[in-house]
Design an enzyme around this catalytic site. Structure first.
Site, PDB file in Angstrom:
ATOM      1  N   ASP A  14       0.864  -1.178   0.000  1.00 21.87           N
ATOM      2  CA  ASP A  14       0.000   0.000   0.000  1.00 21.87           C
ATOM      3  C   ASP A  14       0.901   1.228   0.000  1.00 21.87           C
ATOM      4  OD1 ASP A  14      -2.458   1.510   0.318  1.00 21.87           O
ATOM      5  OD2 ASP A  14      -1.784   1.928   2.347  1.00 21.87           O
ATOM      6  N   SER A  15       0.312   2.382  -0.251  1.00 25.71           N
ATOM      7  CA  SER A  15       1.074   3.625  -0.212  1.00 25.71           C
ATOM      8  C   SER A  15       1.513   3.962   1.213  1.00 25.71           C
ATOM      9  CB  SER A  15       0.218   4.760  -0.772  1.00 25.71           C
ATOM     10  OG  SER A  15      -0.996   4.837  -0.047  1.00 25.71           O
ATOM     11  N   CYS A  77      -3.751  -0.840  -2.080  1.00 27.42           N
ATOM     12  CA  CYS A  77      -3.991   0.576  -2.355  1.00 27.42           C
ATOM     13  C   CYS A  77      -4.931   0.734  -3.557  1.00 27.42           C
ATOM     14  CB  CYS A  77      -2.645   1.234  -2.654  1.00 27.42           C
ATOM     15  SG  CYS A  77      -2.763   2.972  -3.064  1.00 27.42           S
ATOM     16  N   GLU A 156      -6.257   9.111   9.566  1.00 29.03           N
ATOM     17  CA  GLU A 156      -4.943   8.903  10.205  1.00 29.03           C
ATOM     18  C   GLU A 156      -4.843   9.653  11.527  1.00 29.03           C
ATOM     19  OE1 GLU A 156      -1.436   9.079   7.816  1.00 29.03           O
ATOM     20  OE2 GLU A 156      -2.304   7.745   6.322  1.00 29.03           O
ATOM     21  N   CYS A 188     -11.155   3.592  -1.043  1.00 22.96           N
ATOM     22  CA  CYS A 188      -9.859   4.045  -0.531  1.00 22.96           C
ATOM     23  C   CYS A 188      -9.612   3.286   0.766  1.00 22.96           C
ATOM     24  CB  CYS A 188      -9.901   5.545  -0.253  1.00 22.96           C
ATOM     25  SG  CYS A 188      -8.419   6.175   0.560  1.00 22.96           S
ATOM     26  N   HIS A 190      -8.442   3.994   3.523  1.00 28.11           N
ATOM     27  CA  HIS A 190      -8.708   4.648   4.802  1.00 28.11           C
ATOM     28  C   HIS A 190     -10.191   4.745   5.166  1.00 28.11           C
ATOM     29  CE1 HIS A 190      -4.599   5.811   4.143  1.00 28.11           C
ATOM     30  NE2 HIS A 190      -4.547   6.521   5.261  1.00 28.11           N
TER      31      HIS A 190
HETATM   32  N1  DGL Z   1      -3.922   3.989  -0.072  1.00 26.72           N
HETATM   33  C1  DGL Z   1      -4.531   5.062  -0.842  1.00 26.72           C
HETATM   34  C2  DGL Z   1      -5.741   4.510  -1.591  1.00 26.72           C
HETATM   35  O1  DGL Z   1      -6.360   3.535  -1.204  1.00 26.72           O
HETATM   36  C3  DGL Z   1      -4.912   6.235   0.035  1.00 26.72           C
HETATM   37  C4  DGL Z   1      -3.746   7.050   0.534  1.00 26.72           C
HETATM   38  C5  DGL Z   1      -2.946   7.683  -0.587  1.00 26.72           C
HETATM   39  O2  DGL Z   1      -3.401   8.659  -1.225  1.00 26.72           O
HETATM   40  O3  DGL Z   1      -1.864   7.185  -0.851  1.00 26.72           O
HETATM   41  O4  DGL Z   1      -6.101   5.051  -2.611  1.00 26.72           O
END
Ligand code: DGL
Length: 275
Positions: A14-15, A77, A156, A188, A190
């Site tokens: 993931d990012s 992600c 977060e 997403c 989050h």
């Molecule tokens: N993990 C990213 C997503 O699911 C969200 C956070 C980011 O912008 O990197 O798109």
């Protein structure tokens, strides 16, 4: 296919931290699997970056996981799943599972009135990843999409039921609410953290689709199909790698995973960039 050994771990990237919401679902569906997670905390967010950059980072992340001999890669992600999947599938010879197709399938199955809302990062929404997939499944389905970038820092921050989050949610979701959708994809990593507020604002009668839940089921099916399910009866082990210092990751991780996260190690960016 490489690494076709059922004893090997599943790789997830993931990012940053958000992918832990997907790991949480994977653990609940596949409790005997070992998992290696990579969170690119030094280069997060991906949601506001160009497709070319997200593809480049995703390839490096996948190579890092393959160094650890993973038997499959889960792209947790949504942004990376939206833009990088073809590039990954072209380069790597292991099963690669993104979150978009499982989430879209789930949404199409769920909707009764054929009006689906999608929320995600700017990149996911701009790339129309979910809507394109949904349209291939049912061309009579109407899709309404909105980017909700501020949800990422709010999650977060742990502001899961905060006045500010409610205010932001009202601003973002107002238009979707007026479209009379009956299903909303949390596109997403989050957003499942904020599902209580999202539900409150969009309406209790709207079904929220957590792509992580759908993806975990998809991973299980794919591993079964390929004979790659770990036969061990032991509980899986989990190892986490991040590209920035582990302290902040550990701090927020519990909220995303629903349990304490140990075994976190830093990976040098130079190492990733060397791929
Ligand atoms: N993990 C990213 C997503 O699911 C969200 C956070 C980011 O912008 O990197 O798109």
């Amino acid at each position: 296919m490489e690494n076709l050994d059922s004893n090997k771990p599943i790789g997830v990237f993931d990012s940053g931290i958000g992918g832990l919401t997907v790991v949480r679902q994977l653990i609940s569906v596949l409790p005997n699997e070992d998992i290696i997670y990579f969170g690119d905390t030094a280069r997060v967010p991906y949601g506001s970056k160009s497709n070319a950059t997200v593809i480049e980072y995703s390839i490096q992340n996948a190579k890092f996981l393959l160094e650890h001999k993973v038997k499959a890669i889960v792209v947790a992600c949504n942004t990376a799943s939206s833009v990088a999947l073809p590039a990954l599938e072209e380069r790597f010879n292991v099963p690669i599972i993104g979150v978009i197709i499982p989430g879209a399938n789930h949404a199409v199955k769920s909707t009764q009135n054929k009006k689906i809302g999608i929320i995600g990062t700017r990149a996911t929404i701009t790339n129309k990843a979910y809507s394109t997939q949904i349209k291939t499944l049912g061309d009579d389905v109407e899709v309404f999409e909105t980017a909700c970038p501020l949800f990422v820092p709010l999650a977060e921050e742990g502001w899961i039921n905060h006045d500010a989050t409610i205010l932001v949610a009202k601003e973002y979701l107002g238009e979707l609410k007026s479209q009379n959708i009956d299903t909303l994809v949390l596109g997403c990593t989050h957003y499942p953290i904020l599902s209580e507020v999202i539900k409150k604002v969009i309406g209790e009668n709207v079904e929220l689709i957590d792509s992580g839940v759908a993806t975990a089921d998809e991973v299980k099916m794919e591993l079964e199909k390929l004979g790659l399910i770990n036969k061990s009866n032991a509980k899986g082990s989990y190892k986490f790698y991040v590209s920035d210092v582990p302290a902040k990751f550990k701090e927020v991780a519990e909220l995303f995973m629903g349990r304490e996260v140990i075994n976190v190690e830093k990976v040098e960016l130079e190492h990733l960039q060397s791929f």
